[in-house]
Structure formats: C-alpha cells, structure tokens
Design a protein around this motif. Structure first.
Motif, PDB file in Angstrom:
ATOM      1  N   MET A  62       7.429  39.726 -27.508  1.00  6.18           N
ATOM      2  CA  MET A  62       7.543  38.740 -28.614  1.00  6.18           C
ATOM      3  C   MET A  62       6.675  39.281 -29.645  1.00  6.18           C
ATOM      4  SD  MET A  62       6.927  34.684 -29.429  1.00  6.18           S
ATOM      5  CE  MET A  62       7.505  33.945 -29.858  1.00  6.18           C
ATOM      6  N   LYS A  63       5.032  39.703 -28.484  1.00 10.36           N
ATOM      7  CA  LYS A  63       4.314  40.158 -29.477  1.00 10.36           C
ATOM      8  C   LYS A  63       4.946  41.614 -30.188  1.00 10.36           C
ATOM      9  CE  LYS A  63      -0.337  41.883 -28.677  1.00 10.36           C
ATOM     10  NZ  LYS A  63      -1.685  41.990 -28.576  1.00 10.36           N
ATOM     11  N   TYR A  67      11.809  33.396 -36.733  1.00 10.68           N
ATOM     12  CA  TYR A  67      12.135  32.745 -36.038  1.00 10.68           C
ATOM     13  C   TYR A  67      12.577  30.881 -35.502  1.00 10.68           C
ATOM     14  CZ  TYR A  67       9.231  36.163 -33.344  1.00 10.68           C
ATOM     15  OH  TYR A  67       9.343  37.478 -32.518  1.00 10.68           O
ATOM     16  N   THR A 125       4.437  30.500 -31.379  1.00  9.26           N
ATOM     17  CA  THR A 125       4.730  30.089 -29.817  1.00  9.26           C
ATOM     18  C   THR A 125       4.691  28.532 -30.188  1.00  9.26           C
ATOM     19  OG1 THR A 125       3.740  31.794 -28.311  1.00  9.26           O
ATOM     20  CG2 THR A 125       4.044  29.973 -27.305  1.00  9.26           C
ATOM     21  N   HIS A 154       7.303  42.450 -30.989  1.00 17.17           N
ATOM     22  CA  HIS A 154       8.719  42.084 -32.283  1.00 17.17           C
ATOM     23  C   HIS A 154       8.121  41.992 -33.097  1.00 17.17           C
ATOM     24  CE1 HIS A 154      12.397  41.171 -34.038  1.00 17.17           C
ATOM     25  NE2 HIS A 154      11.990  39.774 -33.976  1.00 17.17           N
ATOM     26  N   VAL A 160       0.412  35.214 -33.067  1.00 25.49           N
ATOM     27  CA  VAL A 160       1.686  34.918 -31.828  1.00 25.49           C
ATOM     28  C   VAL A 160       1.283  33.726 -31.167  1.00 25.49           C
ATOM     29  CG1 VAL A 160       2.579  36.021 -28.973  1.00 25.49           C
ATOM     30  CG2 VAL A 160       1.958  37.376 -31.220  1.00 25.49           C
TER      31      VAL A 160
END
Length: 75
Positions: free
Chosen positions: A1-2, A43, A68, A4, A64
């Motif tokens: 994820m980081k 997201y 999250t 991206h 991030v």
C-alpha cells in the motif's frame, strides 16, 4: 500500500518530496486537498478537512497509517 500511495502522490504532486520527514510543511492547501481527494477516491474512504492535520500528513508513513485506519473503520 505504501508504494502505491507514493506513486499516486508523486504523480499528482511532482514538486513535493513525498519522502520528506516534514511532508506537511511542504504542502499548500491545494496539495493537502489533492492528497485527501486522491486517497478518498482510490481507497473508497471518507477523508475530510479534520483529517488534514500535521500529524496525519507529516510523512508518507503517517499518511499510510491514516488510510489504513480509515479502511478499518469502514468495515
């Protein structure tokens, strides 16, 4: 994820050092708004003005963590 998120932000904000330890200080209001809009759309989370704090936008890791947390709250 980081990685991206890094790629998304580097594309949208090419003049900003995404890896800065003080990322928030490099952002103007348009940069902050851009980050919130991109991450909200990517997201499917709700990021509002209250989320645009120096703590949440201090570093890429902080961003991030915010994403999250928002994804976890959505469930």
């Amino acid at each position: 994820m980081k990685q991206h998120i890094r790629e998304l932000l580097e594309e949208a904000l090419p003049l900003v050092d995404i890896d800065s330890d003080f990322l928030f200080s490099e952002l103007d209001s348009l940069g902050v708004t851009t980050i919130l809009m991109i991450l909200s759309k990517e997201y499917d989370i709700v990021l509002e003005a209250e989320d645009a704090t120096p703590k949440n936008l201090k570093t890429l890791d902080a961003i991030v963590a915010m994403v999250t947390h928002k994804i976890a709250d959505r469930k």
